[in-house]
Structure formats: structure tokens, C-alpha cells
Design a protein around this motif. Structure first.
Motif, PDB file in Angstrom:
ATOM      1  N   GLY A  84     -11.934  -5.167   1.604  1.00  0.00           N
ATOM      2  CA  GLY A  84     -11.798  -3.862   1.820  1.00  0.00           C
ATOM      3  C   GLY A  84     -11.742  -2.821   3.091  1.00  0.00           C
ATOM      4  N   ASN A  85     -11.666  -3.861   4.321  1.00  0.00           N
ATOM      5  CA  ASN A  85     -11.453  -3.521   5.489  1.00  0.00           C
ATOM      6  C   ASN A  85     -10.237  -3.784   6.149  1.00  0.00           C
ATOM      7  OD1 ASN A  85     -14.149  -3.035   5.673  1.00  0.00           O
ATOM      8  ND2 ASN A  85     -14.720  -5.073   6.140  1.00  0.00           N
ATOM      9  N   ILE A  86      -9.694  -3.223   7.081  1.00  0.00           N
ATOM     10  CA  ILE A  86      -8.639  -3.413   8.020  1.00  0.00           C
ATOM     11  C   ILE A  86      -8.464  -4.806   8.383  1.00  0.00           C
ATOM     12  CG2 ILE A  86      -7.118  -2.413   9.893  1.00  0.00           C
ATOM     13  CD1 ILE A  86      -8.575   0.275   9.470  1.00  0.00           C
ATOM     14  N   VAL A  87      -7.218  -5.423   8.011  1.00  0.00           N
ATOM     15  CA  VAL A  87      -6.812  -6.646   8.467  1.00  0.00           C
ATOM     16  C   VAL A  87      -5.605  -6.493   9.407  1.00  0.00           C
ATOM     17  CG1 VAL A  87      -6.146  -8.774   7.588  1.00  0.00           C
ATOM     18  CG2 VAL A  87      -7.896  -7.334   6.432  1.00  0.00           C
ATOM     19  N   THR A  88      -5.694  -7.113  10.335  1.00  0.00           N
ATOM     20  CA  THR A  88      -4.633  -7.235  11.480  1.00  0.00           C
ATOM     21  C   THR A  88      -4.347  -8.460  11.874  1.00  0.00           C
ATOM     22  OG1 THR A  88      -5.437  -5.118  12.424  1.00  0.00           O
ATOM     23  CG2 THR A  88      -3.919  -6.353  13.572  1.00  0.00           C
ATOM     24  N   MET A 105      -3.073  -3.902   7.747  1.00  0.00           N
ATOM     25  CA  MET A 105      -3.305  -3.811   6.295  1.00  0.00           C
ATOM     26  C   MET A 105      -4.413  -2.848   6.355  1.00  0.00           C
ATOM     27  SD  MET A 105      -0.888  -5.277   4.650  1.00  0.00           S
ATOM     28  CE  MET A 105       0.224  -6.675   4.937  1.00  0.00           C
ATOM     29  N   VAL A 106      -4.143  -1.551   5.514  1.00  0.00           N
ATOM     30  CA  VAL A 106      -5.152  -0.575   5.496  1.00  0.00           C
ATOM     31  C   VAL A 106      -5.369  -0.343   4.006  1.00  0.00           C
ATOM     32  CG1 VAL A 106      -5.928   1.819   6.412  1.00  0.00           C
ATOM     33  CG2 VAL A 106      -4.224   0.659   7.808  1.00  0.00           C
ATOM     34  N   GLU A 113      -5.128  -0.242  -3.290  1.00  0.00           N
ATOM     35  CA  GLU A 113      -3.947  -0.176  -3.009  1.00  0.00           C
ATOM     36  C   GLU A 113      -3.850  -0.233  -1.453  1.00  0.00           C
ATOM     37  OE1 GLU A 113      -2.171   3.798  -4.043  1.00  0.00           O
ATOM     38  OE2 GLU A 113      -2.383   3.206  -6.236  1.00  0.00           O
ATOM     39  N   VAL A 114      -2.879  -0.676  -0.859  1.00  0.00           N
ATOM     40  CA  VAL A 114      -2.938  -1.051   0.590  1.00  0.00           C
ATOM     41  C   VAL A 114      -1.842  -0.312   1.382  1.00  0.00           C
ATOM     42  CG1 VAL A 114      -2.991  -2.984   2.438  1.00  0.00           C
ATOM     43  CG2 VAL A 114      -4.092  -3.192   0.281  1.00  0.00           C
ATOM     44  N   VAL A 115      -1.995   0.390   2.549  1.00  0.00           N
ATOM     45  CA  VAL A 115      -0.872   0.655   3.273  1.00  0.00           C
ATOM     46  C   VAL A 115      -0.775  -0.256   4.441  1.00  0.00           C
ATOM     47  CG1 VAL A 115      -0.060   2.583   4.894  1.00  0.00           C
ATOM     48  CG2 VAL A 115      -1.618   3.261   2.847  1.00  0.00           C
ATOM     49  N   MET A 116       0.629  -0.902   4.565  1.00  0.00           N
ATOM     50  CA  MET A 116       0.746  -1.757   5.478  1.00  0.00           C
ATOM     51  C   MET A 116       1.486  -1.005   6.610  1.00  0.00           C
ATOM     52  SD  MET A 116       2.960  -5.303   5.170  1.00  0.00           S
ATOM     53  CE  MET A 116       4.329  -4.769   4.307  1.00  0.00           C
TER      54      MET A 116
END
Length: 190
Positions: A84-88, A105-106, A113-116
């Protein structure tokens, strides 16, 4: 009823105009933007994302993330969904060898849902490689004259009984090699 139908049509037109505005804004970005549903289905991809993933944006829409053939993106998507956190992460693309991207990945709150977001780092890495090559070439070009100067200098030091004409010849080679090295350094500075 007719008034209600007219209002609904106006509202639909207004929503369509807003959608077009958002798509225009997203398509003008240099970063790739991909909206991915909870089921890994791509809902939207802007032009930059299509370019980076080597697919037309419309070809990406309504396909699954696995079909993009970038398993690292899918892995990051799942991580973002889980935590559930931003992954980079910085990635090498499989579809475009030699390309490097930073994938962000937000996750959207509670919807899975995720915004890449994709940022192209290819030029940055090419610059680093060019810098490495330049340093390697420059150091090689400078080592050669230094080795020559050292060799001739050691010859003069170790053989103090050399005839005058040989000493002059060796000294001239030291001076000419020093001048060559000086020109190399000046060229590097320029």
C-alpha cells in the motif's frame, strides 16, 4: 423527461471534454503514466509510456500487465498492491535493450489500483558510460608519454657514461614527449 435527458447529455459532454483535457495533459508529459486496475488490467497509458514500453498507448489499454512482457514492472505492481506504499526501482527494459527506466508504483487508496510512472534514464546511463570510456581513453593516452619519459630518464640516470650525442638524443625525446603530453592535456581542457 426531455429536460432530464438534455441535462444528462450536457453532463456527458462536459465529462468527455474533461476527459480529453486530462488525456492531453498526460500525453504532454515526458514521463510515462499507466493506470492499472486491481486485476492487473491496464486502463490508460499516455504516449510516453507507450514509447518506453515499445507499444502504442491504445494497444496497451485493456491488456494485462503480464502482456507487456516486463516482469519487473509486474513484480513492482504486486509489491505496491501488497504494502500500500509507493514502490520505486530502476529497471532495464526487456522490450528495448539498452533502455533504462525508473518505475514508480503509486497505489490508489484502498482500491488496489496502481498508477505506474515511468521515467527514462537511458541518456543518463549512456552519459555515465561515455564518461567511463573517456576516462579510460584519456588515462591510456597520458600513461604512454609518462612511460616513455620515465624510461629515458632512467636510462640517463643509470648510465652516466653515455656519449654526449646519445644524451642529447635521449634528452630531446624526453622534451618532445613532454610537449606531446602537454598538448594532450591542453586538448583535454579544451
Amino acid at each position: 423527461l426531455e429536460l432530464l435527458s438534455h441535462k444528462v447529455q450536457e453532463q456527458m459532454k462536459s465529462l468527455e471534454v474533461e476527459k480529453k483535457k486530462r488525456e492531453t495533459i498526460l500525453d504532454s508529459l515526458v514521463e510515462g503514466v499507466v493506470s492499472i486496475g486491481a486485476n492487473k488490467k491496464i486502463h490508460y497509458a499516455n504516449l510516453a509510456a507507450g514509447s518506453m514500453l515499445d507499444r502504442a498507448p491504445l494497444d496497451l489499454e485493456n491488456t494485462f500487465l503480464s502482456e507487456v512482457n516486463e516482469p519487473d514492472c509486474e513484480k513492482l505492481f504486486l509489491q505496491a498492491q501488497e504494502c500500500g506504499n509507493i514502490v520505486t526501482e530502476e529497471l532495464r527494459l526487456r522490450n528495448k535493450p539498452g533502455s533504462f527506466i525508473k518505475a514508480i508504483m503509486v497505489p490508489m487508496s484502498q482500491s488496489k489500483e496502481v498508477v505506474m510512472i515511468l521515467q527514462d534514464y537511458t541518456d543518463y546511463y549512456k552519459t555515465i558510460e561515455m564518461k567511463k570510456d573517456f576516462i579510460a581513453n584519456a588515462s591510456h593516452e597520458l600513461k604512454t608519454p609518462i612511460t616513455i619519459i620515465r624510461g629515458y630518464s632512467e636510462t640517463l640516470r643509470d648510465h652516466d657514461s653515455l656519449p654526449r650525442e646519445i644524451v642529447e638524443e635521449v634528452t630531446e625525446k624526453i622534451v618532445s614527449t613532454s610537449n606531446r603530453m602537454n598538448r594532450l592535456i591542453q586538448d583535454l581542457l579544451v
